[in-house]
Design a protein around this motif. Structure first.
Motif, mmCIF file in Angstrom:
data_model
loop_
_atom_site.group_PDB
_atom_site.id
_atom_site.type_symbol
_atom_site.label_atom_id
_atom_site.label_comp_id
_atom_site.label_asym_id
_atom_site.label_seq_id
_atom_site.Cartn_x
_atom_site.Cartn_y
_atom_site.Cartn_z
ATOM 1 N N UNK A 70 84.872 14.356 13.259
ATOM 2 C CA UNK A 70 84.594 13.808 11.929
ATOM 3 C C UNK A 70 85.720 12.893 11.473
ATOM 4 N N UNK A 71 86.949 13.336 11.702
ATOM 5 C CA UNK A 71 88.111 12.529 11.315
ATOM 6 C C UNK A 71 88.115 11.188 12.047
ATOM 7 N N UNK A 72 87.883 11.226 13.359
ATOM 8 C CA UNK A 72 87.923 10.002 14.158
ATOM 9 C C UNK A 72 86.800 9.046 13.781
ATOM 10 N N UNK A 105 92.362 17.819 20.931
ATOM 11 C CA UNK A 105 91.817 19.073 20.394
ATOM 12 C C UNK A 105 92.597 20.266 20.933
ATOM 13 N N UNK A 106 92.891 20.256 22.235
ATOM 14 C CA UNK A 106 93.620 21.363 22.862
ATOM 15 C C UNK A 106 95.019 21.490 22.273
ATOM 16 N N UNK A 107 95.669 20.361 22.014
ATOM 17 C CA UNK A 107 97.004 20.398 21.410
ATOM 18 C C UNK A 107 96.966 21.069 20.046
ATOM 19 N N UNK A 108 95.999 20.676 19.229
ATOM 20 C CA UNK A 108 95.852 21.286 17.901
ATOM 21 C C UNK A 108 95.592 22.788 18.013
ATOM 22 N N UNK A 109 94.741 23.146 18.959
ATOM 23 C CA UNK A 109 94.345 24.556 19.116
ATOM 24 C C UNK A 109 95.503 25.392 19.648
ATOM 25 N N UNK A 110 96.171 24.916 20.707
ATOM 26 C CA UNK A 110 97.240 25.679 21.336
ATOM 27 C C UNK A 110 98.410 25.923 20.394
ATOM 28 N N UNK A 111 98.666 24.962 19.508
ATOM 29 C CA UNK A 111 99.803 25.098 18.596
ATOM 30 C C UNK A 111 99.424 25.766 17.279
ATOM 31 N N UNK A 112 98.163 26.141 17.152
ATOM 32 C CA UNK A 112 97.722 26.809 15.937
ATOM 33 C C UNK A 112 97.677 25.907 14.724
ATOM 34 N N UNK A 113 97.595 24.598 14.955
ATOM 35 C CA UNK A 113 97.568 23.651 13.843
ATOM 36 C C UNK A 113 96.185 23.555 13.221
ATOM 37 N N UNK A 117 92.560 18.153 6.348
ATOM 38 C CA UNK A 117 93.226 19.098 7.237
ATOM 39 C C UNK A 117 93.680 18.421 8.527
ATOM 40 N N UNK A 118 92.796 17.619 9.125
ATOM 41 C CA UNK A 118 93.148 16.937 10.373
ATOM 42 C C UNK A 118 94.240 15.902 10.112
ATOM 43 N N UNK A 119 94.151 15.193 8.994
ATOM 44 C CA UNK A 119 95.156 14.188 8.656
ATOM 45 C C UNK A 119 96.533 14.830 8.543
ATOM 46 N N UNK A 120 96.625 15.954 7.850
ATOM 47 C CA UNK A 120 97.911 16.649 7.704
ATOM 48 C C UNK A 120 98.400 17.176 9.047
ATOM 49 N N UNK A 121 97.473 17.612 9.892
ATOM 50 C CA UNK A 121 97.840 18.123 11.210
ATOM 51 C C UNK A 121 98.429 17.026 12.078
ATOM 52 N N UNK A 122 97.823 15.850 12.050
ATOM 53 C CA UNK A 122 98.366 14.718 12.812
ATOM 54 C C UNK A 122 99.756 14.362 12.310
ATOM 55 N N UNK A 123 99.963 14.493 11.003
ATOM 56 C CA UNK A 123 101.290 14.243 10.455
ATOM 57 C C UNK A 123 102.339 15.179 11.034
ATOM 58 N N UNK A 124 101.957 16.406 11.387
ATOM 59 C CA UNK A 124 102.893 17.354 11.985
ATOM 60 C C UNK A 124 103.365 16.897 13.360
ATOM 61 N N UNK A 125 102.577 16.037 14.007
ATOM 62 C CA UNK A 125 102.919 15.573 15.352
ATOM 63 C C UNK A 125 103.536 14.179 15.355
ATOM 64 N N UNK A 126 103.873 13.663 14.190
ATOM 65 C CA UNK A 126 104.331 12.278 14.108
ATOM 66 C C UNK A 126 105.601 12.044 14.926
ATOM 67 N N UNK A 154 83.210 17.415 4.322
ATOM 68 C CA UNK A 154 83.783 16.334 5.115
ATOM 69 C C UNK A 154 85.190 16.015 4.626
ATOM 70 N N UNK A 155 85.351 15.903 3.311
ATOM 71 C CA UNK A 155 86.645 15.579 2.735
ATOM 72 C C UNK A 155 87.682 16.653 3.057
ATOM 73 N N UNK A 156 87.284 17.919 2.972
ATOM 74 C CA UNK A 156 88.218 19.016 3.213
ATOM 75 C C UNK A 156 88.756 18.998 4.641
ATOM 76 N N UNK A 157 87.849 18.845 5.604
ATOM 77 C CA UNK A 157 88.292 18.849 7.005
ATOM 78 C C UNK A 157 89.033 17.565 7.372
ATOM 79 N N UNK A 158 88.680 16.464 6.742
ATOM 80 C CA UNK A 158 89.416 15.217 6.980
ATOM 81 C C UNK A 158 90.869 15.395 6.566
#
Length: 210
Positions: free
Chosen positions: A57-59, A34-42, A88-97, A82-86
């Motif tokens: 929710x995603x997990x 969560x902190x990684x997502x927040x600190x990087x503005x993702x 968003x988180x999925x795309x955010x994780x893709x940024x860290x691949x 639920x679908x909208x935030x799922x």
């Protein structure tokens, strides 16, 4: 509202055993993510939900293989929310691949290098491949191609792992009735398919002969 807040507090303040049961990870890595997502503005808090809730929710969905219409009652959110935030988180994780997914080493694994019986035969082996059938739903007109011997419809999924049992490659989408050799041939022909350097090989059974 009160029930939803109580449920979220139960997640945020649980111990590691409960966190693994709910989120499939310990509580400290959850907050680190969560902190990684927040600190990087993702990801950012919205007027309706926090970053912690979005990730939780995603997990819940990916960790328990549940549909939105099953999980949404746990968080007291609509399936649309639920679908909208799922997504968003999925795309955010893709940024860290690039940071989270490390390429497989092409070096001889230590457990083979240090074993005098295995080394002569497997010194150039970098992993193993196999297939698995994942249940799927398809339109009735397509069901014959996806139906397997046990009379259910599935996808034939090709997976490769290294000697640390970490996935190195996964190919989905093929019909359950497809032959393993055809799937491997397709994977090897793709620009982003299974990469096998010259002189190296993956272990596989006879069905992958092509």
């Amino acid at each position: 509202m009160e029930e939803r807040i109580a449920n979220l507090n139960n997640i945020y303040n649980c111990n590691d055993v409960e966190a693994i049961q709910m989120l499939q990870m310990r509580i400290a890595p959850f907050y680190a993510l969560v902190k990684t997502f927040w600190d990087r503005g993702l990801l950012t808090d919205s007027i309706h939900t926090s970053v912690e809730e979005q990730v939780a929710m995603f997990l819940h969905v990916v960790g328990h293989n549940q549909r939105f219409r099953v999980i949404h009652n746990t968080f007291r959110r609509s399936t649309e929310t639920f679908s909208r935030y799922f997504q968003q988180v999925l795309c955010t994780i893709g940024e860290l691949r690039g940071e989270m997914i490390k390429p497989t080493s092409m070096n001889t694994p230590t457990k083979i290098k240090n074993n005098y019986r295995w080394f002569p035969y497997f010194m150039d082996c970098i992993g193993a491949i196999d297939g698995t059938h994942v249940t799927t739903k398809v339109p009735r007109l397509m069901s014959a191609a996806f139906r397997v011997r046990k009379h259910y419809t599935s996808q034939n999924v090709l997976a490769g792992v290294d000697f640390n049992v970490k996935f190195t490659y996964v190919l989905v989408g093929w019909e359950g009735s497809a032959h393993d050799a055809s799937i491997l041939a397709d994977s090897l022909s793709r620009p982003d398919g299974l990469q096998i350097p010259d002189g190296k090989f993956y272990l596989g059974d006879a069905r992958y002969a092509c």
